[in-house]
Design a protein around this motif. Structure first.
Motif, PDB file in Angstrom:
ATOM      1  N   MET A 176      48.736  38.055  32.378  1.00  8.65           N
ATOM      2  CA  MET A 176      48.243  38.821  33.516  1.00  8.65           C
ATOM      3  C   MET A 176      49.117  38.607  34.797  1.00  8.65           C
ATOM      4  SD  MET A 176      45.849  39.871  31.954  1.00  8.65           S
ATOM      5  CE  MET A 176      44.064  40.038  31.293  1.00  8.65           C
ATOM      6  N   ALA A 177      49.552  37.465  35.264  1.00  8.82           N
ATOM      7  CA  ALA A 177      50.600  37.381  36.350  1.00  8.82           C
ATOM      8  C   ALA A 177      51.838  37.932  36.089  1.00  8.82           C
ATOM      9  CB  ALA A 177      50.589  35.896  36.633  1.00  8.82           C
ATOM     10  N   TRP A 178      52.211  37.783  34.702  1.00  6.81           N
ATOM     11  CA  TRP A 178      53.513  38.481  34.548  1.00  6.81           C
ATOM     12  C   TRP A 178      53.389  39.841  34.830  1.00  6.81           C
ATOM     13  CZ3 TRP A 178      56.103  42.355  32.056  1.00  6.81           C
ATOM     14  CH2 TRP A 178      57.268  42.064  31.748  1.00  6.81           C
ATOM     15  N   VAL A 179      52.467  40.809  34.498  1.00  5.30           N
ATOM     16  CA  VAL A 179      52.514  42.209  34.504  1.00  5.30           C
ATOM     17  C   VAL A 179      52.229  42.378  35.901  1.00  5.30           C
ATOM     18  CG1 VAL A 179      50.259  42.539  33.778  1.00  5.30           C
ATOM     19  CG2 VAL A 179      51.875  44.287  33.334  1.00  5.30           C
ATOM     20  N   ASP A 180      51.391  41.716  36.546  1.00  3.17           N
ATOM     21  CA  ASP A 180      50.690  42.226  37.938  1.00  3.17           C
ATOM     22  C   ASP A 180      52.106  42.081  38.909  1.00  3.17           C
ATOM     23  OD1 ASP A 180      48.289  42.928  39.658  1.00  3.17           O
ATOM     24  OD2 ASP A 180      49.128  41.261  40.570  1.00  3.17           O
ATOM     25  N   VAL A 190      35.966  40.759  31.842  1.00  5.26           N
ATOM     26  CA  VAL A 190      35.113  39.698  32.564  1.00  5.26           C
ATOM     27  C   VAL A 190      33.948  39.184  31.934  1.00  5.26           C
ATOM     28  CG1 VAL A 190      36.301  40.319  34.815  1.00  5.26           C
ATOM     29  CG2 VAL A 190      34.128  41.350  34.192  1.00  5.26           C
ATOM     30  N   ASP A 191      33.648  39.761  30.918  1.00  2.00           N
ATOM     31  CA  ASP A 191      32.215  39.372  30.113  1.00  2.00           C
ATOM     32  C   ASP A 191      32.666  37.907  29.342  1.00  2.00           C
ATOM     33  OD1 ASP A 191      30.654  41.271  30.718  1.00  2.00           O
ATOM     34  OD2 ASP A 191      30.835  42.244  29.160  1.00  2.00           O
ATOM     35  N   ASP A 192      34.110  37.332  29.322  1.00  4.19           N
ATOM     36  CA  ASP A 192      34.708  36.314  28.772  1.00  4.19           C
ATOM     37  C   ASP A 192      34.625  35.449  29.862  1.00  4.19           C
ATOM     38  OD1 ASP A 192      36.671  34.462  28.268  1.00  4.19           O
ATOM     39  OD2 ASP A 192      36.581  34.998  26.232  1.00  4.19           O
ATOM     40  N   PRO A 193      33.890  34.245  29.884  1.00  4.85           N
ATOM     41  CA  PRO A 193      33.992  33.352  31.091  1.00  4.85           C
ATOM     42  C   PRO A 193      35.408  32.732  31.339  1.00  4.85           C
ATOM     43  CG  PRO A 193      32.939  32.348  29.160  1.00  4.85           C
ATOM     44  CD  PRO A 193      33.157  33.775  29.018  1.00  4.85           C
ATOM     45  N   TRP A 194      35.969  32.479  30.479  1.00  4.24           N
ATOM     46  CA  TRP A 194      37.419  32.094  30.862  1.00  4.24           C
ATOM     47  C   TRP A 194      38.470  33.127  31.511  1.00  4.24           C
ATOM     48  CZ3 TRP A 194      39.135  27.062  29.661  1.00  4.24           C
ATOM     49  CH2 TRP A 194      38.104  26.556  29.192  1.00  4.24           C
ATOM     50  N   ILE A 195      38.017  34.289  31.066  1.00  2.00           N
ATOM     51  CA  ILE A 195      39.047  35.354  31.804  1.00  2.00           C
ATOM     52  C   ILE A 195      38.372  35.753  32.906  1.00  2.00           C
ATOM     53  CG2 ILE A 195      39.513  38.084  31.327  1.00  2.00           C
ATOM     54  CD1 ILE A 195      39.345  37.511  28.368  1.00  2.00           C
ATOM     55  N   GLU A 196      37.163  35.755  33.120  1.00  2.00           N
ATOM     56  CA  GLU A 196      36.599  35.864  34.468  1.00  2.00           C
ATOM     57  C   GLU A 196      37.028  34.971  35.565  1.00  2.00           C
ATOM     58  OE1 GLU A 196      31.936  36.637  36.457  1.00  2.00           O
ATOM     59  OE2 GLU A 196      32.435  35.115  34.699  1.00  2.00           O
ATOM     60  N   ASP A 197      37.072  33.475  34.966  1.00  2.69           N
ATOM     61  CA  ASP A 197      37.506  32.691  36.024  1.00  2.69           C
ATOM     62  C   ASP A 197      38.897  32.943  36.471  1.00  2.69           C
ATOM     63  OD1 ASP A 197      37.123  29.798  37.269  1.00  2.69           O
ATOM     64  OD2 ASP A 197      38.525  29.395  35.854  1.00  2.69           O
ATOM     65  N   HIS A 198      39.608  33.217  35.481  1.00  2.00           N
ATOM     66  CA  HIS A 198      41.047  33.403  35.944  1.00  2.00           C
ATOM     67  C   HIS A 198      41.200  34.579  36.935  1.00  2.00           C
ATOM     68  CE1 HIS A 198      45.415  33.119  35.069  1.00  2.00           C
ATOM     69  NE2 HIS A 198      45.595  34.264  34.980  1.00  2.00           N
ATOM     70  N   LYS A 200      38.779  35.584  39.154  1.00  6.28           N
ATOM     71  CA  LYS A 200      38.264  35.159  40.211  1.00  6.28           C
ATOM     72  C   LYS A 200      39.304  34.381  41.127  1.00  6.28           C
ATOM     73  CE  LYS A 200      33.305  35.666  39.306  1.00  6.28           C
ATOM     74  NZ  LYS A 200      31.994  35.145  39.271  1.00  6.28           N
ATOM     75  N   LYS A 201      40.146  33.643  40.362  1.00  4.58           N
ATOM     76  CA  LYS A 201      41.066  32.628  40.819  1.00  4.58           C
ATOM     77  C   LYS A 201      42.160  33.275  41.582  1.00  4.58           C
ATOM     78  CE  LYS A 201      39.474  28.377  38.729  1.00  4.58           C
ATOM     79  NZ  LYS A 201      39.862  27.358  37.818  1.00  4.58           N
ATOM     80  N   GLY A 202      42.501  34.502  41.135  1.00  2.00           N
ATOM     81  CA  GLY A 202      43.967  35.091  41.489  1.00  2.00           C
ATOM     82  C   GLY A 202      43.708  36.028  42.637  1.00  2.00           C
ATOM     83  N   LYS A 203      45.094  36.447  43.089  1.00  2.00           N
ATOM     84  CA  LYS A 203      45.078  37.560  44.022  1.00  2.00           C
ATOM     85  C   LYS A 203      46.001  38.544  43.314  1.00  2.00           C
ATOM     86  CE  LYS A 203      44.786  34.399  47.950  1.00  2.00           C
ATOM     87  NZ  LYS A 203      45.570  33.988  49.227  1.00  2.00           N
ATOM     88  N   TRP A 204      45.149  39.509  42.877  1.00  2.00           N
ATOM     89  CA  TRP A 204      45.793  40.551  42.173  1.00  2.00           C
ATOM     90  C   TRP A 204      46.135  41.911  42.703  1.00  2.00           C
ATOM     91  CZ3 TRP A 204      47.157  38.003  37.880  1.00  2.00           C
ATOM     92  CH2 TRP A 204      46.218  36.931  37.519  1.00  2.00           C
TER      93      TRP A 204
END
Length: 429
Positions: A176-180, A190-198, A200-204
């Motif tokens: 995610m950070a690599w491509v962004d 974002v229905d996956d809690p791990w992915i949703e958390d990631h 919300k924590k990022g600035k994309w």
């Protein structure tokens, strides 16, 4: 062989260098081999390297860079292959020539093999990335160099190296950070809690979100919501509202199609083009395939691979398929492999999901499934059988499938659960 380029790879059971003399004599055009191994008298092109796998990967990256086309990386613990096939079909509605990963060629050798098949007619590529160790994702991204990345789900996978879910999430989400950071598109399920958390924590800069539960991101035009209505998936993306037919049943496949559609939107594919492309979809073998036998039994052939998450999804789909049917409900479940030190607990943990599926007969195969058998034995009203031998299982149980029955076949690739399906087909002639 004449005119071809030969890469001498070394595997567990073979070494391509053993065939160098033969391929040279047959007129190969070029070689990639270890230093000092070029056959005497060969005057053609030869790239000599210290490590041929590394050399092959660098070659495939250079080849990939020659084509300026959308390249999508699909990662995640489950659902990669089905999402890949959905996405490839959607993209074909805009670009008829789309390269995609074949089978499970998603590792250190399979990925470069796929990339080396890129040709000038291709207008997009969908590359599946599988990881089984720390650091693997970062290495694969440098070869694939995607313009868009989607991670399907975070779940237990390859825990002998990845250890725990937190590590799985960290490694799978590297892309995610690599491509962004390179101006590409990061698609968050974002229905996956791990992915949703990631998320919300990022600035994309270029993030898209997709959800079947109404969750949205900051940009409404890049927040795709979907819902399963009968045999169609309805999607909303900003002012766009459209629907697509569901080629495969099940809520988990609705998530897979929703992710694929979101990637397609991010790449500029219109809903009309997607509708045209989905008609080209072909189900990947052994994944959520539903068959009706001549005797009236329904078989969910989902045997290609298994993890706790995919096992639960398959059991949920089985419950939907068997609801209201008159016959017996059969579960044929094989060991889930590569789950590390907690493998027995993860097998036992399927007990509530098996109970919710309301089976009549639970037929378990493999040493790890014995732990689930012991957990289930006290539960009624279903019967539990455990086998260490596939031949014994087939002989004892496949003859009893009758009209109106519903059957699911699921297990890790190494368990060869397809043998049960092959026997049922053989008897159904």
């Amino acid at each position: 062989m004449p005119g071809e380029f030969f890469v001498a790879l070394k595997g567990d059971k073979f070494d391509g260098h053993d065939f160098l003399r033969e391929v040279v004599d047959r007129g190969v055009k070029g070689l990639l081999c270890r230093k000092g191994t070029v056959p005497a008298g060969y005057t053609g092109f030869a790239a000599e390297v210290d490590d041929t796998i590394d050399g092959f990967r660098r070659l495939s990256r250079a080849w990939r860079d020659k084509l300026d086309i959308p390249v999508v990386a699909i990662a995640g613990a489950v659902g990669k292959t089905t999402t890949k096939e959905f996405l490839a079909s959607l993209l074909r509605g805009k670009w008829p020539e789309v390269l995609r990963t074949e089978g499970s060629f998603n590792g250190f050798i399979g990925i470069p093999i796929t990339l080396m098949n890129l040709r000038s007619p291709h207008r997009a590529a969908v590359i599946e990335i599988g990881i089984d160790d720390i650091g693997a994702m970062a290495q694969h991204l440098e070869v694939v160099r995607p313009n868009a990345v989607v991670v399907t789900a975070i779940a237990e996978e390859h825990l002998e190296n990845l250890k725990d879910l937190a590590t799985v999430a960290r490694e799978e989400l590297v892309g995610m950070a690599w491509v962004d950071g390179r101006g590409g598109q990061a698609i968050f399920h974002v229905d996956d809690p791990w992915i949703e958390d990631h998320f919300k924590k990022g600035k994309w800069k270029n993030a898209w979100t997709v959800s079947l539960t109404g969750k949205t991101g900051g940009d409404s035009a890049r927040s795709v919501t979907a819902r399963l209505v009968g045999d169609r998936l309805e999607l909303v993306a900003g002012a766009k509202t459209f629907s697509l037919p569901m080629p495969l049943p099940g809520t988990h496949n609705a998530h897979n199609l929703a992710m694929a559609a979101t990637v397609a939107l991010a790449l500029g594919v219109t809903p009309e083009e997607m509708a045209r492309g989905i008609s080209t979809f072909t189900p990947p073998k052994g994944r959520s395939e539903v068959y009706r036998l001549k005797n009236g039994a329904t078989v969910l052939a989902d045997y290609y691979n298994a993890s706790p998450a995919s096992m639960r999804a398959s059991l949920d789909l089985f419950r939907q398929l068997s609801h209201g049917r008159p016959g017996k409900r059969w579960l044929f479940l094989g060991d889930m492999l590569e789950l590390g030190t907690d493998e027995l607990a993860l097998h036992e943990g399927l007990s509530p999901d098996v109970a919710r599926a309301e089976p009549s007969e639970v037929v378990l195969f493999g040493p790890r499934m014995k732990s689930l058998a012991q957990k289930l034995e006290a539960q009624k009203p279903f019967s539990v059988f455990h086998y260490e031998s596939m031949d014994d299982l087939i002989a004892a149980k496949t003859t009893k499938i009758a009209s109106g029955d519903t059957v699911v076949i699921k297990g890790s690739r190494g368990m060869r659960m397809e043998r049960i399906w092959e026997e049922l087909k053989r008897r159904d002639k």
